[in-house]
Write a protein that holds these residues in place. Sequence first.
Motif, PDB file in Angstrom:
ATOM      1  N   ASP A 298       0.827  -1.212   0.000  1.00  0.00           N
ATOM      2  CA  ASP A 298       0.000   0.000   0.000  1.00  0.00           C
ATOM      3  C   ASP A 298       0.859   1.258   0.000  1.00  0.00           C
ATOM      4  OD1 ASP A 298      -2.409  -1.399  -0.014  1.00  0.00           O
ATOM      5  OD2 ASP A 298      -2.600  -1.363   2.164  1.00  0.00           O
ATOM      6  N   ALA A 299       1.878   1.286   0.864  1.00  0.00           N
ATOM      7  CA  ALA A 299       2.750   2.459   0.960  1.00  0.00           C
ATOM      8  C   ALA A 299       3.545   2.658  -0.331  1.00  0.00           C
ATOM      9  CB  ALA A 299       3.691   2.331   2.144  1.00  0.00           C
ATOM     10  N   PHE A 300       4.051   1.567  -0.903  1.00  0.00           N
ATOM     11  CA  PHE A 300       4.823   1.667  -2.141  1.00  0.00           C
ATOM     12  C   PHE A 300       3.937   2.181  -3.270  1.00  0.00           C
ATOM     13  CE2 PHE A 300       7.111  -0.145  -5.864  1.00  0.00           C
ATOM     14  CZ  PHE A 300       8.334   0.474  -5.667  1.00  0.00           C
TER      15      PHE A 300
ATOM     16  N   THR B 125      -1.208  -3.498 -10.125  1.00  0.00           N
ATOM     17  CA  THR B 125      -0.047  -3.636 -11.014  1.00  0.00           C
ATOM     18  C   THR B 125       1.120  -4.250 -10.263  1.00  0.00           C
ATOM     19  OG1 THR B 125      -0.746  -1.753 -12.355  1.00  0.00           O
ATOM     20  CG2 THR B 125       1.584  -2.365 -12.487  1.00  0.00           C
ATOM     21  N   LEU B 126       1.360  -3.804  -9.036  1.00  0.00           N
ATOM     22  CA  LEU B 126       2.437  -4.381  -8.228  1.00  0.00           C
ATOM     23  C   LEU B 126       2.189  -5.866  -7.981  1.00  0.00           C
ATOM     24  CD1 LEU B 126       2.896  -1.489  -5.656  1.00  0.00           C
ATOM     25  CD2 LEU B 126       4.402  -2.066  -7.574  1.00  0.00           C
TER      26      LEU B 126
ATOM     27  N   ARG C  36      12.007  -5.417  -6.937  1.00  0.00           N
ATOM     28  CA  ARG C  36      12.354  -6.498  -6.019  1.00  0.00           C
ATOM     29  C   ARG C  36      11.538  -6.346  -4.740  1.00  0.00           C
ATOM     30  NH1 ARG C  36      18.577  -7.194  -4.044  1.00  0.00           N
ATOM     31  NH2 ARG C  36      18.294  -9.137  -2.918  1.00  0.00           N
ATOM     32  N   PHE C  37      11.074  -7.468  -4.196  1.00  0.00           N
ATOM     33  CA  PHE C  37      10.303  -7.424  -2.957  1.00  0.00           C
ATOM     34  C   PHE C  37      10.703  -8.586  -2.065  1.00  0.00           C
ATOM     35  CE2 PHE C  37       7.913 -10.361  -5.503  1.00  0.00           C
ATOM     36  CZ  PHE C  37       7.353 -11.250  -4.606  1.00  0.00           C
TER      37      PHE C  37
ATOM     38  N   GLY D  32      13.371   0.127  -3.908  1.00  0.00           N
ATOM     39  CA  GLY D  32      12.333   0.923  -4.568  1.00  0.00           C
ATOM     40  C   GLY D  32      12.916   2.118  -5.286  1.00  0.00           C
ATOM     41  N   GLN D  33      13.856   2.789  -4.628  1.00  0.00           N
ATOM     42  CA  GLN D  33      14.498   3.948  -5.246  1.00  0.00           C
ATOM     43  C   GLN D  33      15.294   3.537  -6.476  1.00  0.00           C
ATOM     44  OE1 GLN D  33      14.743   6.563  -1.189  1.00  0.00           O
ATOM     45  NE2 GLN D  33      16.637   6.214  -2.214  1.00  0.00           N
ATOM     46  N   ALA D  34      16.014   2.414  -6.382  1.00  0.00           N
ATOM     47  CA  ALA D  34      16.792   1.931  -7.529  1.00  0.00           C
ATOM     48  C   ALA D  34      15.867   1.541  -8.685  1.00  0.00           C
ATOM     49  CB  ALA D  34      17.656   0.738  -7.108  1.00  0.00           C
TER      50      ALA D  34
END
Length: 76
Positions: free
Chosen positions: A24-26, A36-37, A48-49, A63-65
């Motif tokens: 949710d936060a992402f 979509t995620l 990546r998760f 997430g930033q990468a």
Amino acid sequence: MGNEVKFKLKGDVTIGGREFMSTDAFAEQTGIAKKTLEIHRSKGKGCRFYKIAGKALYAVDDGQAFLESLCVETAV
């Protein structure tokens, strides 16, 4: 590459000194739909998760990468 964009994602949980965020936060912070995620995870695509305690979590640095990898430079 002089005009680098830095994304400022914020984690909502810290595990082992590393910041993570929920799906949710992402989704909220990136504008990528939660569905979509979920589809990307099921197809082995996207960011990546980590599956921790039955939940999909995204590390802030991953997430930033991932977001940086989506940037397209164009000639001016």
